[in-house]
Design a protein around this motif. Sequence first.
Motif, short mmCIF file in Angstrom:
data_model
loop_
_atom_site.label_atom_id
_atom_site.label_comp_id
_atom_site.label_asym_id
_atom_site.label_seq_id
_atom_site.Cartn_x
_atom_site.Cartn_y
_atom_site.Cartn_z
N HIS A 107 0.83 -1.20 0.00
CA HIS A 107 0.00 0.00 0.00
C HIS A 107 0.87 1.26 0.00
O HIS A 107 2.06 1.19 0.23
N ASN A 108 0.22 2.37 -0.27
CA ASN A 108 0.82 3.69 -0.08
C ASN A 108 0.39 4.17 1.31
O ASN A 108 -0.61 3.68 1.85
N ALA A 109 1.11 5.13 1.85
CA ALA A 109 0.75 5.62 3.18
C ALA A 109 1.05 7.10 3.33
O ALA A 109 2.07 7.59 2.85
N LEU A 110 0.14 7.78 3.99
CA LEU A 110 0.36 9.14 4.46
C LEU A 110 0.48 9.05 5.97
O LEU A 110 -0.39 8.48 6.64
N HIS A 111 1.57 9.59 6.50
CA HIS A 111 1.81 9.56 7.94
C HIS A 111 1.51 10.94 8.51
O HIS A 111 2.05 11.94 8.04
N PHE A 112 0.64 10.98 9.51
CA PHE A 112 0.24 12.22 10.18
C PHE A 112 0.53 12.10 11.68
O PHE A 112 -0.36 11.71 12.44
N PRO A 113 1.71 12.42 12.15
CA PRO A 113 1.98 12.35 13.59
C PRO A 113 0.99 13.15 14.43
O PRO A 113 0.68 12.76 15.55
N LEU A 114 0.49 14.24 13.89
CA LEU A 114 -0.46 15.07 14.64
C LEU A 114 -1.70 14.27 15.05
O LEU A 114 -2.26 14.51 16.11
N LEU A 115 -2.11 13.31 14.23
CA LEU A 115 -3.32 12.56 14.54
C LEU A 115 -3.15 11.68 15.77
O LEU A 115 -4.12 11.41 16.47
N TYR A 116 -1.95 11.21 16.06
CA TYR A 116 -1.80 10.46 17.31
C TYR A 116 -1.33 11.33 18.45
O TYR A 116 -1.32 10.90 19.59
N MET A 117 -0.98 12.57 18.17
CA MET A 117 -0.65 13.51 19.25
C MET A 117 -1.88 14.26 19.74
O MET A 117 -1.89 14.75 20.86
N GLU A 169 4.65 19.86 21.74
CA GLU A 169 5.10 20.14 23.12
C GLU A 169 4.10 19.58 24.14
O GLU A 169 4.51 19.00 25.15
N ARG A 170 2.80 19.73 23.87
CA ARG A 170 1.79 19.18 24.77
C ARG A 170 1.90 17.66 24.85
O ARG A 170 1.84 17.07 25.92
N ALA A 171 2.08 17.03 23.71
CA ALA A 171 2.18 15.57 23.67
C ALA A 171 3.44 15.09 24.40
O ALA A 171 3.39 14.12 25.15
N ARG A 172 4.54 15.78 24.21
CA ARG A 172 5.79 15.40 24.87
C ARG A 172 5.72 15.62 26.38
O ARG A 172 6.37 14.90 27.13
N SER A 173 4.93 16.60 26.81
CA SER A 173 4.84 16.87 28.25
C SER A 173 3.82 15.97 28.94
O SER A 173 3.72 15.95 30.15
N GLY A 174 3.02 15.26 28.12
CA GLY A 174 1.99 14.40 28.69
C GLY A 174 0.74 15.14 29.10
O GLY A 174 -0.11 14.60 29.79
N SER A 175 0.59 16.37 28.63
CA SER A 175 -0.58 17.18 28.96
C SER A 175 -1.85 16.51 28.45
O SER A 175 -1.91 16.02 27.33
N SER A 176 -2.88 16.51 29.26
CA SER A 176 -4.15 15.91 28.86
C SER A 176 -5.02 16.88 28.08
O SER A 176 -6.06 16.51 27.57
N SER A 177 -4.61 18.12 27.96
CA SER A 177 -5.43 19.11 27.24
C SER A 177 -4.92 19.29 25.82
O SER A 177 -4.70 20.38 25.36
N GLN A 178 -4.76 18.16 25.12
CA GLN A 178 -4.28 18.21 23.75
C GLN A 178 -5.37 18.72 22.83
O GLN A 178 -6.50 18.27 22.88
N ALA A 179 -4.99 19.68 21.97
CA ALA A 179 -5.94 20.24 21.01
C ALA A 179 -5.92 19.47 19.74
O ALA A 179 -5.00 18.79 19.40
#
Length: 155
Positions: free
Chosen positions: A79-89, A145-155
Amino acid sequence: MSEGGDSAALLDTLAAALPPERAEALRAAYALVRSTMPAGYEESVSGRMICWSVPLALYPKTYNKQPLMFVALATTKGHNALHFPLLYMSPAHDAAFRAAYAQAGQKLDMGKGCVRFVSAEGLNEAAITNAIRPVGVEDFLAAYERARSGSSSQA
């Protein structure tokens, strides 16, 4: 966004090794991402992926000392793939992306942030555009930065 000279060459190389439908889909995804990318991201090649990343000059403190990837396009054996790290952050971005596919009645083949497709029909242009266009470099870095800090208020 920088010019994609190396990435255009890689795109040609990858597409040449694919069946026509997958090659067409890969080219369609590249054109869509490239036309949608906000200013500030740098287009480059990383291995056998075409990446749009935050330049190290803007954000040098990455976990692996490499530019922080915003979106990547790749192809694998099946398959082809588009990777979006933002979607899991960002749960909010992930939910909006999945909702766009559901609203269109399109099947979504997705891992945590990797959208798999074999044909151009597998791409939801609205979902992809909405996952990219409104996310400027500053917004992406804030989510990172929010994801790396473990913040639960991810936008």
